[in-house]
Design an enzyme around this catalytic site. Sequence first.
Site, mmCIF file in Angstrom:
data_model
loop_
_atom_site.group_PDB
_atom_site.id
_atom_site.type_symbol
_atom_site.label_atom_id
_atom_site.label_comp_id
_atom_site.label_asym_id
_atom_site.label_seq_id
_atom_site.Cartn_x
_atom_site.Cartn_y
_atom_site.Cartn_z
ATOM 1 N N ASN A 1 -3.670 0.900 3.749
ATOM 2 C CA ASN A 1 -2.784 1.985 3.282
ATOM 3 C C ASN A 1 -3.098 2.295 1.820
ATOM 4 O O ASN A 1 -3.976 1.673 1.226
ATOM 5 C CB ASN A 1 -1.316 1.590 3.483
ATOM 6 C CG ASN A 1 -0.991 0.298 2.767
ATOM 7 O OD1 ASN A 1 -1.076 0.208 1.550
ATOM 8 N ND2 ASN A 1 -0.651 -0.739 3.539
ATOM 9 N N LYS B 1 -20.687 -4.925 14.686
ATOM 10 C CA LYS B 1 -20.248 -3.573 14.328
ATOM 11 C C LYS B 1 -20.046 -2.751 15.614
ATOM 12 O O LYS B 1 -20.922 -2.757 16.493
ATOM 13 C CB LYS B 1 -21.314 -2.932 13.440
ATOM 14 C CG LYS B 1 -20.920 -1.580 12.915
ATOM 15 C CD LYS B 1 -22.033 -0.991 12.073
ATOM 16 C CE LYS B 1 -21.701 0.456 11.763
ATOM 17 N NZ LYS B 1 -22.851 1.223 11.373
ATOM 18 N N PHE C 1 11.129 -4.086 -0.773
ATOM 19 C CA PHE C 1 10.894 -2.679 -1.120
ATOM 20 C C PHE C 1 10.952 -1.845 0.149
ATOM 21 O O PHE C 1 10.634 -2.336 1.240
ATOM 22 C CB PHE C 1 9.507 -2.505 -1.769
ATOM 23 C CG PHE C 1 9.507 -2.786 -3.243
ATOM 24 C CD1 PHE C 1 9.660 -4.076 -3.720
ATOM 25 C CD2 PHE C 1 9.365 -1.749 -4.155
ATOM 26 C CE1 PHE C 1 9.673 -4.336 -5.076
ATOM 27 C CE2 PHE C 1 9.371 -1.995 -5.521
ATOM 28 C CZ PHE C 1 9.527 -3.294 -5.991
HETATM 29 N N1 CTP Z 1 7.253 -6.446 4.848
HETATM 30 C C1 CTP Z 1 6.798 -7.717 5.116
HETATM 31 N N2 CTP Z 1 6.020 -7.929 6.212
HETATM 32 C C2 CTP Z 1 5.695 -6.922 7.037
HETATM 33 C C3 CTP Z 1 6.149 -5.602 6.760
HETATM 34 C C4 CTP Z 1 6.924 -5.400 5.650
HETATM 35 O O1 CTP Z 1 7.108 -8.640 4.365
HETATM 36 N N3 CTP Z 1 4.921 -7.165 8.072
HETATM 37 C C5 CTP Z 1 8.110 -6.232 3.666
HETATM 38 C C6 CTP Z 1 7.535 -5.329 2.611
HETATM 39 O O2 CTP Z 1 6.791 -6.063 1.642
HETATM 40 C C7 CTP Z 1 8.775 -4.707 2.006
HETATM 41 C C8 CTP Z 1 9.765 -4.675 3.166
HETATM 42 O O3 CTP Z 1 9.293 -5.613 4.118
HETATM 43 O O4 CTP Z 1 9.330 -5.498 0.990
HETATM 44 C C9 CTP Z 1 9.917 -3.342 3.814
HETATM 45 O O5 CTP Z 1 8.647 -2.880 4.228
HETATM 46 P P1 CTP Z 1 8.483 -1.525 5.033
HETATM 47 O O6 CTP Z 1 7.054 -1.367 5.438
HETATM 48 O O7 CTP Z 1 9.129 -0.423 4.242
HETATM 49 O O8 CTP Z 1 9.440 -1.773 6.246
HETATM 50 P P2 CTP Z 1 9.261 -2.151 7.732
HETATM 51 O O9 CTP Z 1 10.353 -3.132 8.035
HETATM 52 O O10 CTP Z 1 7.873 -2.561 8.038
HETATM 53 O O11 CTP Z 1 9.670 -0.804 8.460
HETATM 54 P P3 CTP Z 1 8.877 0.564 8.737
HETATM 55 O O12 CTP Z 1 7.413 0.294 8.383
HETATM 56 O O13 CTP Z 1 9.100 0.796 10.157
HETATM 57 O O14 CTP Z 1 9.518 1.564 7.828
#
Ligand code: CTP
Length: 399
Positions: free
Chosen positions: A207, A286, A320
Site C-alpha cells: 500500500n 517467477k 490508527f
Molecule cells: N492492524 C493490525 N493488523 C492487521 C490490520 C490492521 O494490527 N492485520 C491495525 C493497524 O495497524 C491499525 C488498526 O489495526 O492500527 C486499524 O487498521 P485498518 O487497516 O484501518 O483496519 P482494519 O481493521 O484492517 O479494517 P479495514 O481495513 O476493513 O478498514
Amino acid sequence: MTEGKRVVLGITGGIAAYKAAELTRALVKKGVSVKVIMTGHAQEFITPLTLQVLSGSPVFSDMFSQEYYDMNHISLAEYGDVLVVAPATANVIGKMAAGIADDLLSTVIMATKAPIIVCPAMNDNMYNHPVVQDNMAKLKKHGVLFVTPGYGELACKTEGVGRLADIAAIVEAIESAWTDKDLCGERILITAGPTREPFDPVRFITNYSSGKMGYALATMAVRRGAEVILVSGPSLLPVPAGITFLSVASALEMRDAVMNNLAGTTAIIKAAAVADYRPAVLSDAKIKKKKGPLTIKLERNHDIIAEIGTKKENRVLVGFAMESEDLVANARSKLLGKNMDLIVANDLHQSGAGFQCDTNIIKILDPQGGVEEVPLMDKMDIANRILDRVKILTNAKRC
Ligand code: CTP
C-alpha cells in the site's frame, strides 16, 4: 518546537568547519536563533562573514571586543538553550576536559549552564587516541553530550571514524537536548510503514504508506525520554537515532516482531498500514504471463492489534484508522472491537492528511465516547499530541 529557541554554535579549527555553515542554515530554517563563536583556527577554514550572513547575527571570536561589548562571555553563556561545538577538535575537547578557558569559546563553554553538545571531527588516529577518548569519557561523566562522528573517507585521505556526524543527527541531538524528558520510564513499541505480501520472487502486494507518522512518533517519543522499539515495514525514511529498530517486510514478520517484543512495554502504538490479506501461495519461480487473466487467491493475515487487545494487561494500546467514509463510526467500531485505549482516525480524502504527506489532520477517539479534534499540523506535532494522550493513560494505569 524549535521556533524561538536559541543556540550558541562554537566552531573550531578543522576542515569540517565548512559544514557548520550547513548546520547554521538548517537551524535558522527551523526558526532557531543562532549566535556563532569562532576560534581563530576556525577562521582559517571558513570566514566569519559566511556565518554572519547565514545566522543573521555578528560572529563572535574576540574575548575583549569593544564593538560587541553587550555580547561578552557571560551573556553568550546565558544566551543559548543549547551550546553546540561543531566541529570539535581534539584540542577544544582537551581544553574542556582540563578546565582551560583561554579564549572566547572555551570561556563561554566554562560559563554556560545550558546543555553542551560536542560534535567531534578529526583524523581517526587522533579520535582513537587514548587521551582524546579519556577526555571525552570525563566530559560525558560531567553531562556533556556527544554526537558520534561518522565512518568514512577523511580529509587526510585515510578511512576511519572521524567525519563530522550528519547535520540531521546534530540537529536531532539539539532538539532532543531541549526537550522535556516527560516519557522517561516508558517503553513504547511503535509500528510503521506498509507491509509487503509477496506472491513470487519479484512481486508483492503493498500500500502507499510511507511510514512518516510512525517514524514521527518514534522520533518524538525517544526525544521525550521513552525507550522506543520501532517495528517498520519497508520505508525510505532515515532510522531515528537512539531507538531499537526492527525491520520487517510482511505482516507475518511484523506480527512476530511485535509479539516477541511485547514484554516490558507500557504502550503499543500501531501506526503501520498492515495488509489484511496475503497471497495464499508464494511461488518459488517467477509467475510467467499466460493468455487471459491471472487470479491470485488471498488469505487473511493476523490482525496484530486485535491479538494484542486480547492480552493487553496494563499496556496502553493505540491504533490508527484511515477511512474513506463514515470516519468516526468506522474508527469507533475498530476502537471498541479491538480493545484499544485510543484510536487515531484520519480521512483519506482530506487534503493534508494521510499517507505520504508531512502533515495530518486527526481525530483521537477514546472508549468513553470522547473525540479530540486535532487540526492540520506537521506529523511531528501530531505525534506529540498523541504521545500527550498516551502519557495521561500510562500514568493513570500506574495509579
Ligand atoms: N492492524 C493490525 N493488523 C492487521 C490490520 C490492521 O494490527 N492485520 C491495525 C493497524 O495497524 C491499525 C488498526 O489495526 O492500527 C486499524 O487498521 P485498518 O487497516 O484501518 O483496519 P482494519 O481493521 O484492517 O479494517 P479495514 O481495513 O476493513 O478498514
